[in-house]
Design an enzyme around this catalytic site. Structure first.
Site, PDB file in Angstrom:
ATOM      1  N   HIS A  54      -5.262   4.721   0.402  1.00 57.12           N
ATOM      2  CA  HIS A  54      -3.749   5.270   0.130  1.00 57.12           C
ATOM      3  C   HIS A  54      -3.981   5.757  -1.194  1.00 57.12           C
ATOM      4  O   HIS A  54      -3.665   7.282  -1.514  1.00 57.12           O
ATOM      5  CB  HIS A  54      -2.661   4.556   0.301  1.00 57.12           C
ATOM      6  CG  HIS A  54      -1.441   4.942  -0.114  1.00 57.12           C
ATOM      7  ND1 HIS A  54      -0.935   6.166   0.373  1.00 57.12           N
ATOM      8  CD2 HIS A  54      -0.564   4.693  -1.131  1.00 57.12           C
ATOM      9  CE1 HIS A  54       0.297   6.539  -0.126  1.00 57.12           C
ATOM     10  NE2 HIS A  54       0.498   5.551  -1.164  1.00 57.12           N
ATOM     11  N   HIS A  78      -1.082   4.584  -8.810  1.00 56.03           N
ATOM     12  CA  HIS A  78       0.421   4.512  -8.912  1.00 56.03           C
ATOM     13  C   HIS A  78       1.188   3.436  -7.991  1.00 56.03           C
ATOM     14  O   HIS A  78       2.302   3.158  -8.305  1.00 56.03           O
ATOM     15  CB  HIS A  78       0.983   5.937  -8.005  1.00 56.03           C
ATOM     16  CG  HIS A  78       0.949   5.862  -6.594  1.00 56.03           C
ATOM     17  ND1 HIS A  78      -0.425   6.164  -6.155  1.00 56.03           N
ATOM     18  CD2 HIS A  78       1.764   5.367  -5.731  1.00 56.03           C
ATOM     19  CE1 HIS A  78      -0.144   5.935  -4.755  1.00 56.03           C
ATOM     20  NE2 HIS A  78       1.004   5.595  -4.390  1.00 56.03           N
ATOM     21  N   GLU A  82       3.846  -1.989  -8.881  1.00 52.06           N
ATOM     22  CA  GLU A  82       4.785  -2.374  -7.590  1.00 52.06           C
ATOM     23  C   GLU A  82       4.108  -3.404  -7.037  1.00 52.06           C
ATOM     24  O   GLU A  82       4.643  -4.302  -6.473  1.00 52.06           O
ATOM     25  CB  GLU A  82       5.070  -1.081  -7.053  1.00 52.06           C
ATOM     26  CG  GLU A  82       6.313  -1.273  -6.006  1.00 52.06           C
ATOM     27  CD  GLU A  82       6.611  -0.177  -5.300  1.00 52.06           C
ATOM     28  OE1 GLU A  82       6.953  -0.151  -4.209  1.00 52.06           O
ATOM     29  OE2 GLU A  82       6.266   0.905  -5.945  1.00 52.06           O
ATOM     30  N   ASP A  83       2.940  -3.350  -6.594  1.00 50.56           N
ATOM     31  CA  ASP A  83       2.511  -4.110  -5.666  1.00 50.56           C
ATOM     32  C   ASP A  83       1.075  -5.321  -5.948  1.00 50.56           C
ATOM     33  O   ASP A  83       0.515  -5.892  -5.287  1.00 50.56           O
ATOM     34  CB  ASP A  83       1.411  -3.436  -4.315  1.00 50.56           C
ATOM     35  CG  ASP A  83       2.496  -2.561  -3.738  1.00 50.56           C
ATOM     36  OD1 ASP A  83       3.614  -2.873  -3.427  1.00 50.56           O
ATOM     37  OD2 ASP A  83       2.260  -1.268  -3.316  1.00 50.56           O
ATOM     38  N   ASP A 145       2.308  11.156  -2.714  1.00 52.02           N
ATOM     39  CA  ASP A 145       2.464   9.914  -2.322  1.00 52.02           C
ATOM     40  C   ASP A 145       3.096   9.835  -0.880  1.00 52.02           C
ATOM     41  O   ASP A 145       2.724   9.209   0.092  1.00 52.02           O
ATOM     42  CB  ASP A 145       3.079   8.775  -3.415  1.00 52.02           C
ATOM     43  CG  ASP A 145       3.692   7.644  -2.650  1.00 52.02           C
ATOM     44  OD1 ASP A 145       2.592   6.852  -1.971  1.00 52.02           O
ATOM     45  OD2 ASP A 145       4.715   7.092  -2.904  1.00 52.02           O
ATOM     46  N   ASP A 265      10.208  35.667  19.909  1.00 51.45           N
ATOM     47  CA  ASP A 265      10.067  36.943  20.261  1.00 51.45           C
ATOM     48  C   ASP A 265       9.775  37.702  18.990  1.00 51.45           C
ATOM     49  O   ASP A 265       9.600  38.765  18.981  1.00 51.45           O
ATOM     50  CB  ASP A 265      10.965  37.581  21.141  1.00 51.45           C
ATOM     51  CG  ASP A 265      10.826  37.366  22.396  1.00 51.45           C
ATOM     52  OD1 ASP A 265       9.737  37.059  22.932  1.00 51.45           O
ATOM     53  OD2 ASP A 265      11.743  37.445  23.226  1.00 51.45           O
TER      54      ASP A 265
END
Length: 714
Positions: A54, A78, A82-83, A145, A265
């Protein structure tokens, strides 16, 4: 041996970076990748792929925009804070301040004490926007992201897909639009449309595919006609048939209530020229070749959109009677329309268009700071941000001929604040094209506005009902907040002085030491804060006065219900402002016997002494205060009268005329009962005092159409 998906992605990233970065910088990116891969080891996405894929995909998106080395490194790192157990300090020590701040800017706040998910989301967006005001690369990383997250939504539950897609449409696509990054915006919109309405997306996609074959011949005919005419005049341009985006088609069908065939159209083309002069020459040529539709021409070159977008737009009637939409712009303008602020990295140019786009982006993020300063909480910040993200511009002029750009439906007040905050704070009316107009007047394109100000004027809370710009909303709220604070301090001082006087003391008798002891006891930092708390009804002046009157000031005082207190009424002058309000249930006016109620956080509410609400509540609460009108009370006060009238043509007009002649204004009329002979009306009107009301009622009684007149009261 077959390379793993993450290795293939890294090789792809390396190949792109090799086109524009130095080997030294590519080595730094490699270090960031190795660090990220190490700490994401054992983590997998819901799709089953290694998590590091990712961040690499995000980095590839940014590399295609020619993002600098620190931006690429931040994209790879990034999600670490957080993870994983990696901290901002770790990134700072290894990769420097620039990268650490970028990673921190896109990191969600995890330890949030929020009651709802909406509040948590709002707080995170607020944090990201504030980081963006320091460094625009934060939003670039965040958009990259979000784009990859939207591309890999397939494994999510349908309800979660819809929630993420809605958040993206509400916040991220408008931000991309505001920054002129149309390529990313269109990709995000398409993915959101697919996630929110999969069936509609599929049907519309098939319809476009089916209709495309029938259009090929017409498109080629139109391109051939345009090319032939331009070559005859020796003008070199590129012509492209433009495919409409699915979400754009869907939105147009929805908002304009059109069928698919009505929209499809329209044949769309872009003509890219070498310079601005050629753009206008080509416009004249296409208008000569095909008949233009009146009112369908827009010049975004002379008057660019807020995000810096520039182009000439025109709609014509082409061969076979089909509508043709043509956009004419320079090659440079086209690159800007696709990449927006990203063009700064993508083309590394210092030309005028890039600098203008960057200036507009910087102006917008400065506005974000202003919104942040005055927003009460994160949800209010998000509301203001959404208002700011959906502008449809109009252009108006100052008396000096300067152009001011405003959102559609802007009022005179919006214009006044756009010129200067001080002008907004003191405006009373305006002249539009030399005609006098009220402040709530909505502005139209091309008008000239002269704002009329007065030294005594100040913002009115009612202005918030019709302003649409953030600058106006922020200016009004900021002024009112400060003004209410000053009024509360003034009223609080008067209330405490009154209570001390009843005890035979005065504020001048209170020493500095006693003040400090009191502030410590009530946990406030300054005497003005104490006055403000009293003025807003959060602290009872009688209790504060009693506390000051005892030997041990730090001891907490509670009101004894059996205790009697000598009380001198507080004089109400009518000029106290927002901290003294008139109760709507009984609408007391100067001359009426009155009583005051402390409403915590708002100040004093004035009721009529005989008001049913006040009579009932006074038995339960100690928050009541004896008050009386000052002999020279000023202002106009609403009151209500009940009229029984003969029901005949012109009755209401006669009543209104009589009230107006007596120097009063009607605020509201309610017809409560009506038959063929009698009408019972409740009229709310403004008066100065009881004498003024009595004179009005006396005049109304003289009219033969008035059968009965009484004043209503709660």
């Amino acid at each position: 041996m077959t390379a793993s998906p993450e290795q293939r992605l890294y090789e792809q990233l390396n190949g792109i970076l090799g086109q524009y970065l130095d080997p030294v910088h590519i080595d730094l990116v490699c270090q960031a990748y190795q660090f990220g891969a190490k700490h994401h080891t054992g983590q997998f996405r819901k799709s089953g792929e290694a998590y590091i894929c990712h961040p690499l995909a995000v980095a590839i998106s940014l590399a295609e925009m020619r993002m600098d080395v620190h931006g690429i490194m931040a994209a790879i790192l990034h999600d670490l804070i957080e993870d994983t157990d990696v901290t901002k300090e770790d990134i700072l020590n290894l990769f420097g301040d620039d990268v650490a701040e970028l990673v921190d800017g896109v990191t969600k706040l995890t330890q949030l004490n929020c009651k709802t998910q909406a509040e948590a989301q709002a707080e995170n967006v607020r944090k990201m926007c504030l980081a963006m005001t320091k460094d625009m690369r934060v939003i670039m990383v965040k958009l990259g992201d979000r784009l990859h997250n939207m591309k890999t939504l397939g494994v999510m539950r349908p309800d979660k897909k819809r929630r993420i897609a809605k958040e993206t449409l509400d916040i991220y696509t408008p931000i991309a639009n505001r920054l002129g990054m149309n390529r990313i915006r269109h990709q995000l919109e398409s993915l959101c449309f697919q996630a929110m309405y999969p069936m509609r997306y599929r049907i519309l996609k098939n319809a476009v595919k089916k209709a495309r074959g029938n259009r090929k011949e017409i498109v080629e005919t139109i391109i051939h006609s345009l090319n032939t005419r331009l070559q005859q005049l020796h003008i070199s341009c590129e012509i492209h048939g433009r495919e409409k985006y699915l979400y754009s088609i869907y939105k147009k069908m929805l908002t304009k209530n059109l069928s698919f065939s009505d929209i499809f159209d329209v044949y769309a083309f872009r003509i890219h020229c070498d310079d601005v002069d050629t753009c206008y020459r080509v416009l004249g040529i296409v208008h000569n070749l095909f008949k233009p539709i009146p009112g369908k021409f827009k010049d975004y070159i002379a008057l660019p959109k807020a995000n810096g977008y520039q182009s000439l737009h025109t709609i014509l009637i082409g061969p076979y009677g089909v509508p043709i939409e043509i956009q004419i712009r320079t090659h440079q303008m086209h690159r800007m329309s696709e990449s927006g602020i990203a063009a700064h990295w993508l083309y590394k140019s210092d030309d005028e268009e890039h600098s203008k786009s960057k200036t507009r982006a910087n102006e917008w993020v400065r506005d974000l700071l202003e919104i942040q300063k005055t927003a009460g909480n994160s949800l209010e910040f998000i509301d203001n941000l959404k208002i700011d993200l959906f502008p449809q511009e109009i252009f108006v002029f100052t008396p000096q001929g300067n152009i001011i750009k405003l959102p559609r439906n802007s009022s005179v007040v919006d214009f006044a604040y756009a010129v200067h905050t001080d002008i907004g704070n003191s405006c009373v009316s305006a002249r539009i094209d030399k005609h006098l107009v009220p402040l709530q007047t909505k502005l139209e394109n091309g008008v000239t506005i002269e704002v009329i100000t007065a030294s005594w004027a100040r913002p009115n809370p009612l202005w918030l009902n019709y302003v649409v710009t953030n600058k106006a909303r922020t200016g009004i709220r900021s002024y009112l907040k400060h003004f209410k604070q000053q009024e509360a301090i003034s009223l609080g001082r008067r209330l405490l002085e009154k209570e001390l006087k009843d005890m035979g003391k005065s504020l001048v008798d209170i020493s500095q030491l006693m003040q400090q002891q009191l502030l410590l006891a009530v946990k406030l930092e300054s005497i003005d804060q104490l006055y403000e708390e009293i003025g807003l009804g959060n602290k009872m002046p009688f209790l504060i006065a009693k506390q000051l009157n005892q030997t041990d000031i730090s001891a907490v005082i509670k009101l004894d219900d059996t205790e009697t207190r000598k009380e001198t009424p507080l004089t109400i002058k009518g000029s106290e402002g927002m901290v003294v309000t008139i109760a709507k249930c009984c609408r007391p006016i100067p001359g009426d016997p009155i009583v005051g109620y402390f409403n915590p956080g708002k100040g004093i509410v004035i009721h009529h002494h005989e008001c049913r609400n006040s009579t009932n509540e006074r038995k339960k609460s100690t928050n009541w205060l004896e008050v009386e009108w000052s002999d020279d009370a000023s202002g106009e006060y609403p009151t209500e009268i009940r009229l029984e009238l003969l029901n005949q043509p012109g009755t209401l007009a006669t009543i209104a005329s009589t009230i107006s002649k007596m120097g009063s204004n009607i605020e509201n009329v309610i017809i409560t009962d009506q038959d063929g002979r009698v009408s019972v009306d409740l009229i709310t009107l403004t008066v100065k005092d009881r004498v003024h009301l009595a004179n009005i009622m006396r005049q109304l009684k003289k009219l033969f159409i008035v059968l009965k007149i009484t004043r209503t009261r709660g």
